[in-house]
Write a protein that holds these residues in place. Structure first.
Motif, PDB file in Angstrom:
ATOM      1  N   LEU A  64      -1.276  35.538  57.479  1.00 37.62           N
ATOM      2  CA  LEU A  64      -0.335  36.684  58.014  1.00 37.62           C
ATOM      3  C   LEU A  64       0.572  37.422  56.690  1.00 37.62           C
ATOM      4  O   LEU A  64       0.904  36.452  55.851  1.00 37.62           O
ATOM      5  CB  LEU A  64       0.676  36.149  59.056  1.00 37.62           C
ATOM      6  N   ILE A  65       0.495  38.647  56.623  1.00 28.57           N
ATOM      7  CA  ILE A  65       1.311  39.158  55.638  1.00 28.57           C
ATOM      8  C   ILE A  65       2.642  39.803  56.441  1.00 28.57           C
ATOM      9  O   ILE A  65       2.509  40.638  57.273  1.00 28.57           O
ATOM     10  CB  ILE A  65       0.523  40.492  54.997  1.00 28.57           C
ATOM     11  N   ILE A  66       3.721  39.201  56.176  1.00 31.52           N
ATOM     12  CA  ILE A  66       4.922  39.511  56.987  1.00 31.52           C
ATOM     13  C   ILE A  66       6.217  40.059  56.008  1.00 31.52           C
ATOM     14  O   ILE A  66       6.205  39.356  55.072  1.00 31.52           O
ATOM     15  CB  ILE A  66       5.566  38.207  57.730  1.00 31.52           C
ATOM     16  N   LYS A  67       6.635  41.083  56.504  1.00 29.91           N
ATOM     17  CA  LYS A  67       7.619  41.796  55.717  1.00 29.91           C
ATOM     18  C   LYS A  67       9.025  41.015  55.979  1.00 29.91           C
ATOM     19  O   LYS A  67       9.251  40.676  57.268  1.00 29.91           O
ATOM     20  CB  LYS A  67       7.922  43.129  56.113  1.00 29.91           C
ATOM     21  N   LYS A  68       9.819  40.450  54.998  1.00 29.14           N
ATOM     22  CA  LYS A  68      10.888  39.827  55.146  1.00 29.14           C
ATOM     23  C   LYS A  68      12.094  40.439  54.324  1.00 29.14           C
ATOM     24  O   LYS A  68      11.941  40.829  53.057  1.00 29.14           O
ATOM     25  CB  LYS A  68      10.567  38.467  54.626  1.00 29.14           C
ATOM     26  N   LYS A  69      13.169  40.440  55.145  1.00 25.72           N
ATOM     27  CA  LYS A  69      14.498  41.086  54.272  1.00 25.72           C
ATOM     28  C   LYS A  69      14.915  39.858  53.524  1.00 25.72           C
ATOM     29  O   LYS A  69      14.891  38.537  54.135  1.00 25.72           O
ATOM     30  CB  LYS A  69      15.598  41.227  55.150  1.00 25.72           C
ATOM     31  N   TRP A  70      15.794  40.113  52.456  1.00 24.73           N
ATOM     32  CA  TRP A  70      16.161  38.998  51.513  1.00 24.73           C
ATOM     33  C   TRP A  70      17.158  38.095  52.155  1.00 24.73           C
ATOM     34  O   TRP A  70      17.169  36.999  51.851  1.00 24.73           O
ATOM     35  CB  TRP A  70      16.506  39.578  50.206  1.00 24.73           C
ATOM     36  N   LEU A  71      17.857  38.370  53.189  1.00 23.29           N
ATOM     37  CA  LEU A  71      18.704  37.537  53.884  1.00 23.29           C
ATOM     38  C   LEU A  71      18.072  36.590  54.753  1.00 23.29           C
ATOM     39  O   LEU A  71      18.543  35.380  55.259  1.00 23.29           O
ATOM     40  CB  LEU A  71      19.694  38.417  54.608  1.00 23.29           C
TER      41      LEU A  71
END
Length: 252
Positions: free
Chosen positions: A142-149
């Motif tokens: 899975l390629i998941i977008k993640k915010k740095w927080l």
């Protein structure tokens, strides 16, 4: 004496090659019938499953239908006692196949994993780059977008990250249906005249499975399934959560 042994060796070699070709031709046609048309390929467990002896009885109407097409059909063939042997499909030329990557000698019906590798990317990644990563990813990834927080180690504790994770999982299964099922085939049993064959087929998904033994008839080079026998099913049950909702991760 040497000449006789040489001729016997040639005969056995030709016979083995002929048998291998017969098996390849049959299994490729069985797979073409059983694998959905929208699959780009299919996952096959390398070790064949053991052929089960037919427990079902041919009904009178089935025998009549078989005799109408082939008056020489011998119904005893259906009840042939199978040999307790297996083969490795990687030694055969099968079409559109990917093999389950496990060297274990299989003693049970394997299913697709309930774990997927997760690769995190920046939340504001360019859409074209993101789409390219998704298109060219490895299976069960899975390629998941993640915010740095967001902490990737606490994916279940962040509602938004978990929601994205679940949605990605569902979309991955939808866009890559080939990854949602493993196929298992038995070594075929051929009739003496090579007109008929018995093959067991099992489709195993993460939580459910379905299988049968098919009686196939060779009509001018085309193998056609005429009867399904010994139908079986399986279902995985969890005491605390539905099997379908079990989703585990392996972080990249």
């Amino acid at each position: 004496m040497k000449q006789t042994l040489f001729l016997i060796s040639i005969f056995l070699t030709l016979n083995l090659f002929g048998q291998k070709s017969d098996i390849e031709n049959l299994i490729n046609q069985v797979a073409k019938e059983e694998i959905p048309e929208n699959f780009k390929y299919y996952f096959l467990v390398p070790r064949s499953i053991t052929q089960e002896k037919i427990n079902d009885s041919l009904q009178n109407y089935q025998i009549r239908e078989l005799k109408m097409v082939d008056e020489n059909f011998k119904e005893d063939f259906v009840y042939t006692e199978p040999k307790n042997d297996t083969i490795d499909w990687r030694h055969f030329k099968l079409n559109k196949v990917k093999y389950v990557s496990d060297e274990v000698y299989y003693t049970q019906i394997l299913s697709p994993p309930q774990t997927k590798k997760v690769e995190f990317v920046k939340y504001n990644i360019d859409n074209k780059v993101y789409d390219s990563l998704v298109e060219n990813k490895e299976p069960y990834t899975l390629i998941i977008k993640k915010k740095w927080l967001w902490s990737k180690k606490k994916i279940w504790n962040d509602k938004k990250l978990y929601a994205d994770f679940v949605e990605n999982w569902k979309m991955d299964d939808k866009n890559n249906p080939e990854e949602t099922v493993y196929y298992h085939f038995s070594k075929p049993i051929f009739s003496k005249n090579k007109k008929y064959a018995l093959v067991s087929v099992f489709e195993k998904r993460r939580c459910i499975g379905h299988g049968f033994t098919g009686l196939y008839r060779n009509d001018n080079g085309t193998w056609k399934k005429v009867i399904e026998l010994n139908e079986v099913g399986s279902k995985s049950i969890s005491t605390h959560i539905k099997c379908e909702d079990i989703r585990m991760v392996d972080y990249e």
